[in-house]
Scaffold this active site. Structure first.
Site, PDB file in Angstrom:
ATOM      1  N   ASN A 210      34.351  26.608  36.691  1.00 40.12           N
ATOM      2  CA  ASN A 210      35.173  25.598  37.360  1.00 40.12           C
ATOM      3  C   ASN A 210      34.681  24.214  36.983  1.00 40.12           C
ATOM      4  O   ASN A 210      33.715  24.071  36.232  1.00 40.12           O
ATOM      5  CB  ASN A 210      35.164  25.827  38.878  1.00 40.12           C
ATOM      6  CG  ASN A 210      33.756  25.771  39.433  1.00 40.12           C
ATOM      7  OD1 ASN A 210      33.093  24.744  39.377  1.00 40.12           O
ATOM      8  ND2 ASN A 210      33.279  26.901  39.962  1.00 40.12           N
ATOM      9  N   ASP A 279      34.397  32.814  43.208  1.00 36.37           N
ATOM     10  CA  ASP A 279      34.674  33.861  44.204  1.00 36.37           C
ATOM     11  C   ASP A 279      34.713  35.252  43.577  1.00 36.37           C
ATOM     12  O   ASP A 279      34.502  36.249  44.249  1.00 36.37           O
ATOM     13  CB  ASP A 279      36.007  33.561  44.900  1.00 36.37           C
ATOM     14  CG  ASP A 279      35.902  32.309  45.772  1.00 36.37           C
ATOM     15  OD1 ASP A 279      34.809  32.092  46.332  1.00 36.37           O
ATOM     16  OD2 ASP A 279      36.878  31.556  45.857  1.00 36.37           O
ATOM     17  N   LYS A 289      32.934  40.227  21.596  1.00 29.30           N
ATOM     18  CA  LYS A 289      34.073  39.327  21.740  1.00 29.30           C
ATOM     19  C   LYS A 289      35.345  40.185  21.719  1.00 29.30           C
ATOM     20  O   LYS A 289      35.522  41.012  20.805  1.00 29.30           O
ATOM     21  CB  LYS A 289      34.071  38.326  20.579  1.00 29.30           C
ATOM     22  CG  LYS A 289      35.131  37.273  20.706  1.00 29.30           C
ATOM     23  CD  LYS A 289      35.083  36.291  19.553  1.00 29.30           C
ATOM     24  CE  LYS A 289      36.286  35.375  19.618  1.00 29.30           C
ATOM     25  NZ  LYS A 289      36.546  34.698  18.368  1.00 29.30           N
TER      26      LYS A 289
HETATM   27  O1  C5P Z   1      34.028  28.908  48.391  1.00 29.98           O
HETATM   28  P1  C5P Z   1      33.936  28.442  49.816  1.00 29.98           P
HETATM   29  O2  C5P Z   1      34.928  27.397  50.135  1.00 29.98           O
HETATM   30  O3  C5P Z   1      33.862  29.578  50.796  1.00 29.98           O
HETATM   31  O4  C5P Z   1      32.522  27.690  49.879  1.00 29.98           O
HETATM   32  C1  C5P Z   1      32.014  27.213  51.080  1.00 29.98           C
HETATM   33  C2  C5P Z   1      30.510  27.180  51.014  1.00 29.98           C
HETATM   34  O5  C5P Z   1      30.009  28.496  50.747  1.00 29.98           O
HETATM   35  C3  C5P Z   1      29.897  26.293  49.958  1.00 29.98           C
HETATM   36  O6  C5P Z   1      28.777  25.675  50.565  1.00 29.98           O
HETATM   37  C4  C5P Z   1      29.483  27.246  48.851  1.00 29.98           C
HETATM   38  O7  C5P Z   1      28.321  26.759  48.173  1.00 29.98           O
HETATM   39  C5  C5P Z   1      29.163  28.511  49.607  1.00 29.98           C
HETATM   40  N1  C5P Z   1      29.475  29.737  48.858  1.00 29.98           N
HETATM   41  C6  C5P Z   1      28.466  30.607  48.521  1.00 29.98           C
HETATM   42  N2  C5P Z   1      28.747  31.767  47.853  1.00 29.98           N
HETATM   43  C7  C5P Z   1      30.015  32.070  47.521  1.00 29.98           C
HETATM   44  C8  C5P Z   1      31.058  31.197  47.845  1.00 29.98           C
HETATM   45  C9  C5P Z   1      30.748  30.026  48.516  1.00 29.98           C
HETATM   46  O8  C5P Z   1      27.299  30.320  48.813  1.00 29.98           O
HETATM   47  N3  C5P Z   1      30.244  33.190  46.871  1.00 29.98           N
END
Ligand code: C5P
Length: 400
Positions: A210, A279, A289
């Protein structure tokens, strides 16, 4: 990064080729709002003229103990009396030796001996001079005397040799000064920060990532360091230089980041999860590849672990701070997230404004409600966030 606005700094220059960089340091300190008075040794005047520093600082530059321009004719005392710090950059081996022994035979060394304010020195010398046993003893003595030593760095030297002894860059010295003046709100605390994007491999050369730059997370790590904390920074791939004083752990995927956090979370007082963690990851990444074909390709994605939720769910969790980047219904979605992940504090920002930018605007959500941190550079916001964290942490530490 803390503020040095309004700080009164005496900038001392001694004889070294790095003296030309002090003109830039002076400009930076002034841009940050500091009030800078320059004092030079005779040797420094051999490398850069007082006229240059006088023009830049807009004030007379003092080089002589007997300068009649100081009202009381007591330049060696008066010039440092109203100062918040003396910074000597560059500090030559000779000058370091002098102040280690309390010698006071020119204006700058006398000011150092007669001072009531903190003294910071940025050594600059040839690597043999830096490694010389006498210099080592003198540096140790200065440290014992409470003098702050900034650097030196290693690299190319004016003499053509390569090694330790280069003066820190002006920006690094200015950063160190800001850190020096920051209130030590997190002294003795251990802070774990995640930052940057993650990269989830699809095949040997492709992946899902991202636009997170890591700027906010790195700024939080720096602000926590400035506040006196011991900081571990777990970072996905970024183009940034990590704060040298942080313990740095570089990772690639979300699962790497999870493993690194698990390894370092013990003993953590405060966990700040700034990373934009993917996610999902590719369920079946290819080691090779993937060859192009004319047919549609389906990529199966499997969910990644939620690192923050895991840390917040530990039997004795650290004080957990989350970040939420939302494109709509910012506060509603962010507050839902805060409750779902059981976080005492969450910083919400708009995706459109935050990702990759140098500036941002944050809404802090905690049990007491909402607190808006208006648009500012990420370094300033990080400082305000750290101050807020320190306040909440102190308030709740009795309950943990
Ligand atoms: O992706 P999301 O909006 O849920 O992220 C909210 C918080 O959770 C952020 O602080 C992000 O660093 C954390 N997070 C995480 N592990 C994930 C997704 C998000 O620690 N897999």
């Amino acid at each position: 990064m803390a503020d040095i606005k309004g700080k009164r700094i005496l900038l001392g220059l001694t004889g070294g080729i790095a003296a030309y960089k002090s003109a830039e340091l002076l400009r930076q300190l002034q841009q940050d709002g500091a009030d800078v008075q320059v004092v030079m040794t005779q040797a420094a005047c051999g490398f850069i003229t007082p006229a240059t520093l006088q023009a830049l600082s807009g004030k007379p530059v003092f080089t002589d103990m007997w300068d009649a321009r100081v009202a009381s004719n007591m330049a060696h005392i008066e010039l440092s009396r109203d100062k918040d710090a003396i910074v000597v950059a560059p500090a030559s081996a000779d000058f370091i030796a002098k102040i280690a022994h309390g010698l006071a035979d020119d204006l700058l060394s006398t000011l150092c001996v007669a001072r009531e304010c903190p003294l910071l020195v940025a050594p600059a010398m040839n690597r043999q001079m830096w490694e010389n046993a006498a210099t080592r003893r003198n540096i140790e003595q200065l440290q014992r005397d409470g003098v702050t030593i900034l650097g030196p760095a290693s690299g190319d030297q004016a003499c053509g040799e390569v090694g330790m002894g280069r003066m820190l860059e002006p920006e690094e010295i200015a950063d160190a000064l800001r850190a020096f003046f920051a209130p030590k709100l997190l002294a003795g605390r251990r802070v774990l920060v995640t930052a940057g994007p993650t990269f989830e491999a699809i095949d040997a050369v492709r992946g899902i990532t991202n636009l997170s730059s890591g700027k906010m997370g790195y700024a939080v790590a720096q602000a926590a360091l400035d506040a006196g904390a011991q900081v571990t920074l777990v970072s996905g791939p970024t183009a940034l230089k990590a704060p040298p004083a942080a313990k740095f752990v570089g990772v690639t995927s979300a699962r790497d980041m999870f493993a690194a956090v698990k390894r370092h979370v013990a003993g953590t007082d405060i966990f700040v999860s700034v990373a934009a963690v993917a996610d999902y990851h590719a369920a079946n990444p290819s080691r090779r590849k993937i060859k192009k074909s004319d047919r549609n390709v389906t990529l199966e994605l499997a969910p990644n672990p939620d690192i923050l939720a895991w840390v917040a769910g530990l039997p004795k969790p650290p004080f957990c701070v989350g970040f939420a980047a939302e494109s709509e219904k910012l506060e509603q979605y962010a507050e839902d997230k805060r409750r779902r992940k059981k976080l005492p504090l969450l910083a919400a920002n708009r995706v459109q404004e935050a990702v990759g930018a140098d500036e941002n605007e944050l809404v802090l959500l905690d049990d007491g409600g909402r607190h808006v941190l208006p648009r500012a550079p990420k370094s300033v916001l990080a400082q305000q966030l750290v101050a807020h964290i320190a306040k909440l942490y102190e308030r709740t530490s009795g309950k943990r």
